[in-house]
Design a protein around this motif. Structure first.
Motif, PDB file in Angstrom:
ATOM      1  N   GLU A 177      17.328  42.682  -7.068  1.00 21.66           N
ATOM      2  CA  GLU A 177      18.149  41.469  -7.101  1.00 21.66           C
ATOM      3  C   GLU A 177      18.541  41.102  -8.522  1.00 21.66           C
ATOM      4  O   GLU A 177      19.683  40.696  -8.773  1.00 21.66           O
ATOM      5  CB  GLU A 177      17.402  40.316  -6.424  1.00 21.66           C
ATOM      6  N   ALA A 178      17.602  41.255  -9.450  1.00 20.48           N
ATOM      7  CA  ALA A 178      17.914  40.940 -10.846  1.00 20.48           C
ATOM      8  C   ALA A 178      19.013  41.858 -11.378  1.00 20.48           C
ATOM      9  O   ALA A 178      19.710  41.510 -12.329  1.00 20.48           O
ATOM     10  CB  ALA A 178      16.656  41.068 -11.703  1.00 20.48           C
ATOM     11  N   LEU A 179      19.175  43.011 -10.758  1.00 24.77           N
ATOM     12  CA  LEU A 179      20.176  43.955 -11.228  1.00 24.77           C
ATOM     13  C   LEU A 179      21.454  43.895 -10.392  1.00 24.77           C
ATOM     14  O   LEU A 179      22.322  44.753 -10.507  1.00 24.77           O
ATOM     15  CB  LEU A 179      19.596  45.369 -11.228  1.00 24.77           C
ATOM     16  N   GLY A 180      21.541  42.888  -9.531  1.00 28.59           N
ATOM     17  CA  GLY A 180      22.781  42.670  -8.807  1.00 28.59           C
ATOM     18  C   GLY A 180      22.888  43.390  -7.480  1.00 28.59           C
ATOM     19  O   GLY A 180      23.955  43.417  -6.871  1.00 28.59           O
ATOM     20  N   PHE A 181      21.782  43.979  -7.002  1.00 33.45           N
ATOM     21  CA  PHE A 181      21.816  44.624  -5.684  1.00 33.45           C
ATOM     22  C   PHE A 181      21.228  43.656  -4.682  1.00 33.45           C
ATOM     23  O   PHE A 181      20.031  43.641  -4.425  1.00 33.45           O
ATOM     24  CB  PHE A 181      21.067  45.951  -5.711  1.00 33.45           C
ATOM     25  N   GLU A 182      22.069  42.816  -4.157  1.00 35.28           N
ATOM     26  CA  GLU A 182      21.588  41.703  -3.363  1.00 35.28           C
ATOM     27  C   GLU A 182      21.651  41.976  -1.879  1.00 35.28           C
ATOM     28  O   GLU A 182      21.191  41.174  -1.087  1.00 35.28           O
ATOM     29  CB  GLU A 182      22.397  40.457  -3.706  1.00 35.28           C
ATOM     30  N   ALA A 183      22.244  43.085  -1.488  1.00 37.66           N
ATOM     31  CA  ALA A 183      22.354  43.366  -0.061  1.00 37.66           C
ATOM     32  C   ALA A 183      21.659  44.665   0.297  1.00 37.66           C
ATOM     33  O   ALA A 183      21.749  45.663  -0.416  1.00 37.66           O
ATOM     34  CB  ALA A 183      23.824  43.429   0.348  1.00 37.66           C
ATOM     35  N   CYS A 184      20.955  44.622   1.422  1.00 34.80           N
ATOM     36  CA  CYS A 184      20.256  45.805   1.906  1.00 34.80           C
ATOM     37  C   CYS A 184      20.485  45.909   3.403  1.00 34.80           C
ATOM     38  O   CYS A 184      20.253  44.945   4.142  1.00 34.80           O
ATOM     39  CB  CYS A 184      18.772  45.668   1.583  1.00 34.80           C
ATOM     40  N   PHE A 185      20.983  47.058   3.843  1.00 35.62           N
ATOM     41  CA  PHE A 185      21.286  47.269   5.258  1.00 35.62           C
ATOM     42  C   PHE A 185      20.463  48.430   5.817  1.00 35.62           C
ATOM     43  O   PHE A 185      20.267  49.440   5.130  1.00 35.62           O
ATOM     44  CB  PHE A 185      22.764  47.624   5.449  1.00 35.62           C
ATOM     45  N   PHE A 186      20.022  48.267   7.044  1.00 30.25           N
ATOM     46  CA  PHE A 186      19.496  49.401   7.794  1.00 30.25           C
ATOM     47  C   PHE A 186      20.575  49.792   8.793  1.00 30.25           C
ATOM     48  O   PHE A 186      21.063  48.940   9.548  1.00 30.25           O
ATOM     49  CB  PHE A 186      18.189  49.045   8.491  1.00 30.25           C
ATOM     50  N   VAL A 187      20.959  51.037   8.772  1.00 33.56           N
ATOM     51  CA  VAL A 187      22.101  51.491   9.561  1.00 33.56           C
ATOM     52  C   VAL A 187      21.628  52.466  10.629  1.00 33.56           C
ATOM     53  O   VAL A 187      21.025  53.495  10.308  1.00 33.56           O
ATOM     54  CB  VAL A 187      23.142  52.171   8.645  1.00 33.56           C
ATOM     55  N   LEU A 188      21.874  52.102  11.878  1.00 36.04           N
ATOM     56  CA  LEU A 188      21.494  52.956  13.004  1.00 36.04           C
ATOM     57  C   LEU A 188      22.716  53.727  13.465  1.00 36.04           C
ATOM     58  O   LEU A 188      23.754  53.129  13.757  1.00 36.04           O
ATOM     59  CB  LEU A 188      20.957  52.109  14.163  1.00 36.04           C
ATOM     60  N   ILE A 189      22.601  55.032  13.518  1.00 35.56           N
ATOM     61  CA  ILE A 189      23.753  55.874  13.805  1.00 35.56           C
ATOM     62  C   ILE A 189      23.520  56.735  15.042  1.00 35.56           C
ATOM     63  O   ILE A 189      22.488  57.406  15.153  1.00 35.56           O
ATOM     64  CB  ILE A 189      24.071  56.778  12.589  1.00 35.56           C
ATOM     65  N   ARG A 190      24.474  56.674  15.942  1.00 34.71           N
ATOM     66  CA  ARG A 190      24.500  57.577  17.088  1.00 34.71           C
ATOM     67  C   ARG A 190      25.677  58.518  16.909  1.00 34.71           C
ATOM     68  O   ARG A 190      26.736  58.082  16.460  1.00 34.71           O
ATOM     69  CB  ARG A 190      24.703  56.795  18.384  1.00 34.71           C
ATOM     70  N   THR A 191      25.507  59.745  17.254  1.00 35.55           N
ATOM     71  CA  THR A 191      26.613  60.697  17.137  1.00 35.55           C
ATOM     72  C   THR A 191      26.662  61.527  18.406  1.00 35.55           C
ATOM     73  O   THR A 191      25.665  61.697  19.088  1.00 35.55           O
ATOM     74  CB  THR A 191      26.447  61.611  15.917  1.00 35.55           C
TER      75      THR A 191
END
Lengths: 153, 153
Positions: free
Chosen positions: B61-75
């Motif tokens: 966060e201090a370095l500006g990475f304020e978003a974190c996503f977990f991505v579920l992928i179906r193919t």
DNA sequence: GTTGAAATTCCATCAAG
DNA sequence: CTTGATGGAATTTCAAC
């Protein structure tokens, strides 16, 4: 805790992320500076909490941790004391490597690293006996394709 | 790559996970041994690949990475060359911190760390334009409750 | 396994340009 | 900021027990 980070700082951080075992001289050379300013910047960022713990990446499989689960948790209870109890349970369990509170219909996601499926079941039974959860889905990892803690600076 | 790890080795690893910046003397004292055998064991485990990269934990966060996503992928595609292309896309993107191939109806899970939701969308658009995926669900982290790379040795 | 000693390198600091 | 010098540590290796 609020620090200005310039391009040289970012270069230093990138270098340290890749290999924190390097000497100051090496880091200075890589980032195109010299020892003294690099050392001052590292100390400042350490004091500011930008740079945290220094650690080693261990080979989980070689050490017998062959199972990794992502656990999606839905709960109907959102009171403060339930949450406190739940958080404490997560913090106390070393097999929980990550825990995030989510936006949306899934409330929490955990990353749980254990020796095998049996060990996961032990963890799961212990958790649901400690705190009520509405719905739990466990996703079993078959293959760790990528794993890094490095930020894309 | 197959090494016997005894209790002393485990103690050394536990100590190094907590703080990899300690001196050999300190590690030896903590684990109740002396410099030489500890150093020999560390080198052996490094050579065997049990001990990997040494790194620092940065404050995202201090370095500006304020978003974190977990991505579920179906193919729907499971051919070898689709998979190779998909894997390459993941490896090439530094914002993908973790990628696992899963058992079950969800095929992959990613952990993606970006500056903000806009940056996630850029990532997402780029990914789906590169490889076909059937279904994508993104879980947005509101709060990082716990985050460690330490194995529960 | 241990202790102890060696050469080398590194850390952390400080002065000076 | 840079270079260069410093004392004290730490690393890495080795010999001897």
């Amino acid at each position: 805790m609020d620090v200005r980070i310039d391009e040289l700082d970012r270069k230093i951080l990138r270098t340290m992320q890749r290999d924190a075992g390097q000497s100051l001289d090496e880091i200075a050379k890589v980032v195109g500076s010299s020892k003294t300013p690099v050392w001052n910047r590292i100390r400042k960022m350490r004091d500011a909490g930008v740079i945290g713990q220094q650690t080693v990446m261990l080979n989980a499989e070689a050490l017998g941790f062959e199972a990794c689960f992502f656990v999606l948790i839905r709960t109907s209870e959102h009171e403060a004391d339930w949450q406190a109890k739940f958080l404490k349970a997560l913090m106390d369990r070393p097999e929980v490597q990550e825990a995030h509170r989510l936006a949306g219909d899934i409330d929490y996601i955990l990353k749980v690293r254990v020796q095998n499926a049996r060990a996961y079941d032990v963890f799961y039974q212990a958790l649901i006996s400690e705190v009520r959860v509405f719905n739990v889905t466990a996703l079993l990892s078959m293959e760790e394709i990528k794993s890094t803690v490095a930020l894309p600076l």
